[in-house]
Motif scaffolding. Structure first.
Motif, short mmCIF file in Angstrom:
data_model
loop_
_atom_site.label_atom_id
_atom_site.label_comp_id
_atom_site.label_asym_id
_atom_site.label_seq_id
_atom_site.Cartn_x
_atom_site.Cartn_y
_atom_site.Cartn_z
N GLN A 69 30.99 -2.77 -18.06
CA GLN A 69 29.77 -3.68 -17.26
C GLN A 69 28.38 -2.91 -17.15
O GLN A 69 27.30 -3.35 -17.56
CB GLN A 69 30.33 -4.35 -16.06
CG GLN A 69 29.21 -5.13 -15.13
CD GLN A 69 29.66 -5.61 -14.04
OE1 GLN A 69 30.88 -6.11 -13.98
NE2 GLN A 69 29.17 -5.71 -12.98
N VAL A 72 27.18 -2.38 -20.49
CA VAL A 72 26.27 -3.68 -21.18
C VAL A 72 24.98 -3.80 -20.59
O VAL A 72 23.87 -4.00 -21.21
CB VAL A 72 27.23 -4.87 -20.57
CG1 VAL A 72 26.23 -6.18 -20.48
CG2 VAL A 72 28.43 -4.97 -21.21
N CYS A 88 30.27 -6.23 -24.34
CA CYS A 88 30.81 -7.34 -23.50
C CYS A 88 32.34 -7.77 -24.01
O CYS A 88 33.08 -8.12 -23.09
CB CYS A 88 29.84 -8.49 -23.66
SG CYS A 88 28.35 -8.62 -22.55
N LEU A 101 30.44 -10.28 -17.32
CA LEU A 101 30.36 -9.99 -18.58
C LEU A 101 30.42 -11.42 -19.14
O LEU A 101 29.83 -11.45 -20.37
CB LEU A 101 31.81 -9.36 -18.77
CG LEU A 101 31.88 -7.92 -18.29
CD1 LEU A 101 33.34 -7.22 -18.96
CD2 LEU A 101 30.76 -6.95 -19.22
N LEU A 105 27.52 -12.09 -21.67
CA LEU A 105 27.82 -12.55 -23.12
C LEU A 105 27.38 -13.70 -23.74
O LEU A 105 26.65 -13.98 -24.70
CB LEU A 105 29.50 -12.60 -23.33
CG LEU A 105 30.20 -13.18 -24.81
CD1 LEU A 105 29.47 -12.13 -25.75
CD2 LEU A 105 31.44 -13.42 -24.56
#
Length: 202
Positions: A69, A72, A88, A101, A105
């Motif tokens: 995370q 990301v 993700c 996530l 995404l």
């Protein structure tokens, strides 16, 4: 770790980074320190450095979806949508129900689609401009006397076409600015302590 996290919560990111770096000299296998380093660097908009720290954290604790995370969000700050999507998906393999996530995404997929649309629109605009320039030069050669009127007319047509294309683009591309809808980086809080027993390198 508590002192480092307190500095982070107080917005003293330089102090947090300093403490984390010193701690890593003693315990270089502690993924939590790399994690909080990454998030602190993100708060300072140093996304490339943040990515490097997040990658190191994931390398040390590959089974932690929360560390993915952090990675990301680092890619998100750099607007590297493709790598953000990859991170993700890897995190969701570990925890398919991770809401953060899943949200990122979804936003990343929209950003990738919008990027493609932007490239298409830009290509069309360039073609219109190139066509307009070609027609202008052609008319200029054919009839010098009426060139002024034709050039003005052509400019109006091309300008109207560009405006119309952009109007359609922004009108119907609902998520063209979807990156502004993402979770603000100011709300990113590092997950520390949760994995200390399993991934602290001891």
């Amino acid at each position: 770790m508590a002192l480092c996290f307190n500095f982070f919560q107080d917005g003293k990111y330089d102090e947090c980074i300093e403490i984390a770096n010193k701690a890593l000299l003693i315990n270089p296998a502690n993924s939590n320190y790399y994690n909080i380093l990454s998030v602190s660097l993100q708060r300072q908009y140093k996304y490339e450095e943040a990515i490097a720290m997040a990658k190191k954290a994931v390398e040390l604790a590959p089974n932690s979806p929360d560390l993915y995370q952090t990675l990301v969000f680092a890619y998100d700050g750099l607007q590297d949508w493709k790598k953000e999507k990859e991170a993700c998906l890897k995190g969701l393999q570990l925890n398919p129900k991770n809401q953060t996530l899943l949200y990122q995404l979804d936003q990343t997929n929209k950003n990738i689609d919008n990027e493609k649309k932007s490239n298409i629109i830009l290509t069309i605009v360039i073609l219109f401009l190139a066509t307009g320039f070609f027609l202008f030069r052609n008319q200029q050669k054919q009839n010098q006397q009426t060139n002024n009127f034709n050039a003005i007319e052509l400019t109006l047509i091309v300008s109207s076409a560009i405006y119309f294309l952009y109007f359609l683009f922004f009108k119907y591309s609902e998520y063209i600015w979807s990156w502004n809808l993402k979770i603000p980086h100011s709300e990113i809080v590092p997950v520390v302590g949760r994995f200390s027993n399993e991934h602290d390198g001891k």
